[in-house]
Structures are given as structure tokens and as C-alpha cells.
Write a protein that holds these residues in place. Structure first.
Motif, PDB file in Angstrom:
ATOM      1  N   LEU A 199       0.924  -1.205   0.195  1.00 22.40           N
ATOM      2  CA  LEU A 199       0.078  -0.058  -0.077  1.00 22.40           C
ATOM      3  C   LEU A 199       0.874   1.262  -0.172  1.00 22.40           C
ATOM      4  O   LEU A 199       0.541   2.179   0.695  1.00 22.40           O
ATOM      5  CB  LEU A 199      -1.073   0.033   1.050  1.00 22.40           C
ATOM      6  CG  LEU A 199      -1.759  -1.330   1.415  1.00 22.40           C
ATOM      7  CD1 LEU A 199      -2.530  -1.064   2.737  1.00 22.40           C
ATOM      8  CD2 LEU A 199      -2.901  -1.267   0.152  1.00 22.40           C
ATOM      9  N   LYS A 200       1.906   1.333  -0.817  1.00 19.06           N
ATOM     10  CA  LYS A 200       2.714   2.478  -0.821  1.00 19.06           C
ATOM     11  C   LYS A 200       1.962   3.738  -1.204  1.00 19.06           C
ATOM     12  O   LYS A 200       2.370   4.765  -0.917  1.00 19.06           O
ATOM     13  CB  LYS A 200       4.138   2.196  -1.724  1.00 19.06           C
ATOM     14  CG  LYS A 200       4.759   1.061  -1.384  1.00 19.06           C
ATOM     15  CD  LYS A 200       5.788   0.778  -2.335  1.00 19.06           C
ATOM     16  CE  LYS A 200       6.635  -0.516  -1.896  1.00 19.06           C
ATOM     17  NZ  LYS A 200       7.545  -0.863  -3.065  1.00 19.06           N
ATOM     18  N   GLU A 201       1.121   3.578  -1.924  1.00 15.15           N
ATOM     19  CA  GLU A 201       0.196   4.759  -2.428  1.00 15.15           C
ATOM     20  C   GLU A 201      -0.726   5.386  -1.443  1.00 15.15           C
ATOM     21  O   GLU A 201      -1.494   6.361  -1.870  1.00 15.15           O
ATOM     22  CB  GLU A 201      -0.188   4.609  -3.969  1.00 15.15           C
ATOM     23  CG  GLU A 201       0.831   3.813  -5.008  1.00 15.15           C
ATOM     24  CD  GLU A 201       0.961   2.602  -4.846  1.00 15.15           C
ATOM     25  OE1 GLU A 201      -0.102   1.682  -4.536  1.00 15.15           O
ATOM     26  OE2 GLU A 201       2.156   2.281  -5.081  1.00 15.15           O
ATOM     27  N   VAL A 202      -1.130   4.475  -0.612  1.00 17.26           N
ATOM     28  CA  VAL A 202      -2.103   4.613   0.273  1.00 17.26           C
ATOM     29  C   VAL A 202      -1.740   5.462   1.498  1.00 17.26           C
ATOM     30  O   VAL A 202      -0.797   5.092   2.093  1.00 17.26           O
ATOM     31  CB  VAL A 202      -2.876   3.594   0.837  1.00 17.26           C
ATOM     32  CG1 VAL A 202      -4.179   3.890   1.640  1.00 17.26           C
ATOM     33  CG2 VAL A 202      -3.539   2.570  -0.505  1.00 17.26           C
ATOM     34  N   SER A 203      -2.261   6.616   1.937  1.00 14.42           N
ATOM     35  CA  SER A 203      -2.145   7.571   2.817  1.00 14.42           C
ATOM     36  C   SER A 203      -2.294   6.783   4.317  1.00 14.42           C
ATOM     37  O   SER A 203      -3.330   5.958   4.079  1.00 14.42           O
ATOM     38  CB  SER A 203      -2.776   8.821   2.823  1.00 14.42           C
ATOM     39  OG  SER A 203      -4.104   8.694   2.990  1.00 14.42           O
ATOM     40  N   SER A 204      -1.719   7.140   5.183  1.00 18.63           N
ATOM     41  CA  SER A 204      -2.057   6.678   6.412  1.00 18.63           C
ATOM     42  C   SER A 204      -3.705   6.991   6.831  1.00 18.63           C
ATOM     43  O   SER A 204      -4.266   6.101   7.703  1.00 18.63           O
ATOM     44  CB  SER A 204      -1.207   7.212   7.672  1.00 18.63           C
ATOM     45  OG  SER A 204       0.050   6.612   7.352  1.00 18.63           O
ATOM     46  N   ASN A 244     -10.207   0.528  -2.730  1.00 13.82           N
ATOM     47  CA  ASN A 244     -10.090   0.603  -4.578  1.00 13.82           C
ATOM     48  C   ASN A 244      -9.152  -0.294  -5.069  1.00 13.82           C
ATOM     49  O   ASN A 244      -8.463   0.354  -6.034  1.00 13.82           O
ATOM     50  CB  ASN A 244     -10.430   1.732  -5.007  1.00 13.82           C
ATOM     51  CG  ASN A 244     -11.822   2.542  -4.499  1.00 13.82           C
ATOM     52  OD1 ASN A 244     -12.854   1.701  -4.502  1.00 13.82           O
ATOM     53  ND2 ASN A 244     -11.742   3.715  -4.005  1.00 13.82           N
ATOM     54  N   LEU A 245      -8.359  -1.171  -4.432  1.00 16.03           N
ATOM     55  CA  LEU A 245      -7.392  -1.705  -4.988  1.00 16.03           C
ATOM     56  C   LEU A 245      -7.614  -3.083  -5.744  1.00 16.03           C
ATOM     57  O   LEU A 245      -6.656  -3.831  -6.184  1.00 16.03           O
ATOM     58  CB  LEU A 245      -6.477  -2.180  -3.666  1.00 16.03           C
ATOM     59  CG  LEU A 245      -5.845  -0.973  -3.064  1.00 16.03           C
ATOM     60  CD1 LEU A 245      -4.934  -1.541  -1.804  1.00 16.03           C
ATOM     61  CD2 LEU A 245      -5.022  -0.066  -3.808  1.00 16.03           C
ATOM     62  N   THR A 246      -8.696  -3.631  -5.924  1.00 18.41           N
ATOM     63  CA  THR A 246      -9.012  -4.520  -6.556  1.00 18.41           C
ATOM     64  C   THR A 246      -8.999  -4.374  -8.101  1.00 18.41           C
ATOM     65  O   THR A 246      -9.335  -3.295  -8.428  1.00 18.41           O
ATOM     66  CB  THR A 246     -10.472  -5.178  -6.139  1.00 18.41           C
ATOM     67  OG1 THR A 246     -11.391  -4.241  -6.387  1.00 18.41           O
ATOM     68  CG2 THR A 246     -10.692  -5.792  -4.754  1.00 18.41           C
ATOM     69  N   LYS A 247      -8.776  -5.562  -8.954  1.00 20.43           N
ATOM     70  CA  LYS A 247      -8.737  -5.236 -10.133  1.00 20.43           C
ATOM     71  C   LYS A 247     -10.044  -5.385 -10.933  1.00 20.43           C
ATOM     72  O   LYS A 247     -10.858  -6.027 -10.525  1.00 20.43           O
ATOM     73  CB  LYS A 247      -7.823  -6.373 -11.091  1.00 20.43           C
ATOM     74  CG  LYS A 247      -6.337  -5.924 -10.220  1.00 20.43           C
ATOM     75  CD  LYS A 247      -5.328  -7.004 -10.767  1.00 20.43           C
ATOM     76  CE  LYS A 247      -4.089  -6.733 -10.459  1.00 20.43           C
ATOM     77  NZ  LYS A 247      -2.979  -7.520 -10.756  1.00 20.43           N
TER      78      LYS A 247
END
Length: 58
Positions: A11-16, A55-58
Motif C-alpha cells: 500500500l505504498k500509494e495509500v495514505s495513513s 479500491n485496490l481490486t482489479k
């Protein structure tokens, strides 16, 4: 907890803040499922629900 989940889901792009909000919502859903409907929730289900919430599902 956040760092474990971030490593597991990449989850590098997801903020805390977004992660915390998603964890709160998924956690509430799990409690409702368990106490109201008697459904057990596995770790895999938890991760899938978290992916959907972020919203990380393909």
C-alpha cells in the motif's frame, strides 16, 4: 498494525489517513457480521474487504 498491512498489501500509494479510515470501516463491518449475523471473518476475508474499501481490486 498499519505497517504489517502495508507490507502485506503493498500500500505504498495509500495514505495513513485513508488506511485508518478503511480499517475503521472494515473493522465495524466485521463486528456487525459477527455479533448480528454470527458470521466468522477470516484474515483473508478481512484483507479482501480492505482491498475493496481502498479500491485496490482489479
Amino acid at each position: 498494525m498499519n505497517s504489517i498491512i502495508k507490507q502485506k498489501l503493498n500500500l505504498k500509494e495509500v495514505s495513513s489517513e485513508d488506511l485508518n479510515a478503511a480499517l475503521e470501516k472494515v473493522g465495524k463491518d466485521m463486528v456487525y457480521d459477527y455479533f448480528l449475523f454470527g458470521n466468522d471473518v477470516t484474515y483473508e476475508i478481512f484483507l479482501e474487504d480492505l482491498k475493496k474499501r481502498l479500491n485496490l481490486t482489479k
